[in-house]
Write an enzyme that holds these catalytic residues in place. Structure first.
Site, short mmCIF file in Angstrom:
data_model
loop_
_atom_site.label_atom_id
_atom_site.label_comp_id
_atom_site.label_asym_id
_atom_site.label_seq_id
_atom_site.Cartn_x
_atom_site.Cartn_y
_atom_site.Cartn_z
N TYR A 186 0.85 -1.19 0.00
CA TYR A 186 0.00 0.00 0.00
C TYR A 186 0.89 1.24 0.00
O TYR A 186 1.95 1.26 0.63
CB TYR A 186 -0.92 0.00 1.23
CG TYR A 186 -2.14 0.87 1.08
CD1 TYR A 186 -3.21 0.48 0.28
CD2 TYR A 186 -2.22 2.10 1.73
CE1 TYR A 186 -4.33 1.27 0.14
CE2 TYR A 186 -3.35 2.91 1.59
CZ TYR A 186 -4.40 2.49 0.80
OH TYR A 186 -5.52 3.28 0.65
N ASP A 195 -18.29 -13.62 -13.15
CA ASP A 195 -18.92 -14.93 -13.37
C ASP A 195 -18.39 -15.90 -12.33
O ASP A 195 -17.19 -16.18 -12.27
CB ASP A 195 -18.58 -15.45 -14.77
CG ASP A 195 -19.26 -14.66 -15.86
OD1 ASP A 195 -20.40 -14.99 -16.20
OD2 ASP A 195 -18.64 -13.70 -16.36
N TYR A 204 -10.88 3.44 -8.56
CA TYR A 204 -10.55 3.54 -7.14
C TYR A 204 -9.96 2.25 -6.59
O TYR A 204 -9.72 2.12 -5.38
CB TYR A 204 -11.79 3.95 -6.33
CG TYR A 204 -12.90 2.91 -6.29
CD1 TYR A 204 -13.05 2.07 -5.19
CD2 TYR A 204 -13.82 2.79 -7.32
CE1 TYR A 204 -14.08 1.13 -5.13
CE2 TYR A 204 -14.84 1.86 -7.27
CZ TYR A 204 -14.97 1.04 -6.18
OH TYR A 204 -15.97 0.10 -6.13
N LEU A 225 -9.42 7.86 -1.32
CA LEU A 225 -10.08 8.48 -0.18
C LEU A 225 -9.08 9.12 0.78
O LEU A 225 -9.34 10.19 1.33
CB LEU A 225 -10.93 7.44 0.57
CG LEU A 225 -11.69 7.98 1.79
CD1 LEU A 225 -12.77 8.97 1.36
CD2 LEU A 225 -12.29 6.84 2.60
N LYS A 285 -17.63 -8.97 4.50
CA LYS A 285 -16.56 -8.23 5.18
C LYS A 285 -16.52 -8.66 6.64
O LYS A 285 -17.54 -8.74 7.32
CB LYS A 285 -16.79 -6.73 5.08
CG LYS A 285 -15.69 -5.92 5.80
CD LYS A 285 -15.90 -4.45 5.67
CE LYS A 285 -15.60 -3.97 4.27
NZ LYS A 285 -14.16 -4.10 3.91
#
Length: 386
Positions: free
Chosen positions: A107, A230, A298, A325, A381
Site C-alpha cells: 500500500y 462470473d 478507485y 479516499l 466483510k
C-alpha cells in the site's frame, strides 16, 4: 532500583510510540534504556505519576509479508495518557483490503514497523487527558480521518483524531462507515454533477463500495448498471443487488456483445462509471459510457492494467481519472467530513444503507483474517468485535 525503574519506563515509552505509530527499533529497546540511565530520577517518576491505560491485547506485525504469516496477537502493557489524549476501548474494527495491503507492504502509505494492524473502527471513551474538552467516558468515537492501530483493545490518540458518533448506530456500521461508504458518497458527488434520471455504471458491484453506490444512487433517483464476476452464486448476487435498488446487474460474460447499449432499454446511457477491478471489467465500463462520460478508478482487484482503445479517447471523448479516499481525507475538510459521516450513519440507523458484514470475535482474529484474504471462498466483510 533506579535501573529497573528506568528500564520499565523505557518499555512504556517504546510501546506508547508503537500505539501512536512512531517507529521503534525493537520491542524491548535495551540500548535506549541504557541511554536513559544518565537522566535524572524525576524523568522516570513522572511517567509513573501520569494516568495510564489498561493493558491492551493487539494484533501486531514486525515485518511486511502475508498477513496470516507475519501477524501475531500479543499483550501490550499500560501506556501513558497525556493531557490531550483520549484512551478508547475499541468495540469493533473491520479487516479491509487496504489493511491487508499495508501488512503486505504494497500500500502506498504504511505505518512504520513494528505496527499494530487496523485502520478504522469504533470505540468507547475509557479515559481522557486533563485538557480534553467535549468528550467524556462512555462516548462512542471513531478515528476520523482513519489512522493505524485499531486492532487492539485500547487505543490512545490525541483528541483531534476522534469524532463522536451517535451511540444508537449499529456497532458494525459505525466501525465501517468511512473507508467504504464514504468512498461511494464522494465518488457520486465529486466528478459529475449528477441529477435525478442520470445513470452510473460500475464493476465490483458486490463489494461494500458497490452496494453503497447502488443505494446512495437510488436515494438520488439515479439509475445504476452493475457488473459482477462470473462465479458460483451469481444469480443470488444479482437478486441481492436488485433488492438494494440496482436497475440492472450483468455478469462479465453477458456483456461479451458488440452493442452493450442495446441492453439498456429505456435507461439512459451512463455518464459516470466506477472501476475497482481493472482489466476486462474496466473495458466493459468504457463500452457503456456515453459520449463525454467519465470513468473513475478507485481500485485494481484483478491486478490487471486498464486498456483503453484509441476511439474511446478520440470519438467518445471519455475522461479517465482516479480517486483515493486518503488524499481527500487529508485535505482541509474536517467539517464537511464530519457532516458526511453523520449523514451516512443516519442512513444506517434508518435502514436506508446496509451492506453484508460478518462479526467475528477478536480472539478468533486469524480465522477472520483467512476469510478476509479469500482463503475460505467468498465471505462478507469481517468485522472484529472486542
Amino acid at each position: 532500583m533506579l535501573e529497573g525503574t528506568v528500564m520499565a519506563t523505557a518499555r512504556i515509552v517504546s510501546l506508547k510510540a508503537l500505539v501512536h505509530g512512531v517507529s521503534v527499533s525493537r520491542w524491548t529497546p535495551l540500548s535506549r534504556a541504557l541511554r536513559l540511565r544518565s537522566r535524572p530520577l524525576y524523568c522516570a517518576v513522572r511517567d509513573y505519576s501520569a494516568a495510564i491505560s489498561p493493558p491492551s491485547k493487539a494484533v501486531v506485525y514486525e515485518q511486511h509479508g502475508s498477513p496470516d504469516v507475519v501477524t501475531r496477537m500479543t499483550e501490550l502493557p499500560p501506556v501513558e495518557i497525556n493531557d490531550n489524549d483520549v484512551c478508547v476501548r475499541m468495540l469493533a474494527a473491520p479487516i479491509n483490503p487496504s489493511d491487508i495491503n499495508r501488512i503486505e507492504g504494497v500500500y502506498p502509505v504504511r505505518p512504520p514497523l513494528p505496527a499494530v494492524g487496523g485502520y478504522e473502527g469504533v470505540g468507547e471513551v475509557h479515559a481522557i487527558g486533563s485538557a480534553v474538552k467535549g468528550l467524556s467516558p462512555g462516548d462512542w468515537v471513531i478515528p476520523s480521518p482513519p489512522s493505524s492501530g485499531t486492532w487492539q483493545t485500547y487505543v490512545i490518540k490525541e483528541q483531534s483524531v476522534w469524532q463522536k458518533v451517535d451511540k444508537s448506530t449499529p456497532m458494525e456500521y459505525a466501525a465501517t462507515v468511512i473507508v467504504n461508504p464514504l468512498t461511494a458518497l464522494r465518488m457520486l458527488e465529486d466528478f459529475i454533477a449528477l441529477k435525478s434520471g442520470d445513470t452510473i455504471v460500475q464493476n465490483g458491484a458486490t463489494s461494500i463500495v458497490g452496494q453503497c453506490v447502488i443505494q446512495l444512487a437510488r436515494l438520488r433517483g439515479i439509475h445504476s448498471i452493475n457488473i459482477i464476476r462470473d462465479r458460483a452464486g451469481s444469480d443470488e448476487a444479482k437478486a441481492h443487488l436488485k433488492q438494494l435498488g440496482a436497475d440492472e446487474v450483468y455478469t462479465e460474460s453477458q456483456l461479451e456483445v458488440k452493442n452493450v447499449r442495446g441492453l439498456l432499454g429505456n435507461i439512459p446511457e451512463p455518464v459516470l462509471g466506477f472501476n475497482c477491478v481493472g482489466g476486462n471489467a474496466a473495458s466493459l465500463i468504457l463500452k457503456f459510457l456515453k459520449q463525454g462520460g467519465t470513468m473513475v478508478t478507485y481500485g485494481g482487484m484483478s491486478k490487471k492494467p486498464i486498456t483503453v482503445s484509441t476511439s474511446a479517447f478520440i470519438f467518445k471523448e471519455l475522461t479517465l481519472t482516479g480517486f483515493w479516499l486518503q488524499r481527500w481525507m487529508s485535505s482541509d475538510k474536517a467539517e464537511e467530513r464530519q457532516s458526511m459521516i453523520d449523514y451516512l450513519l443516519g442512513l444506517c440507523r434508518d435502514g436506508k444503507l446496509k451492506y453484508e458484514l460478518e462479526v467475528a470475535p477478536f480472539d478468533d482474529f486469524h480465522t477472520a483474517l483467512e476469510k478476509a484474504m479469500g482463503k475460505r471462498g467468498r465471505q462478507p466483510k469481517q468485522v472484529l468485535k472486542f
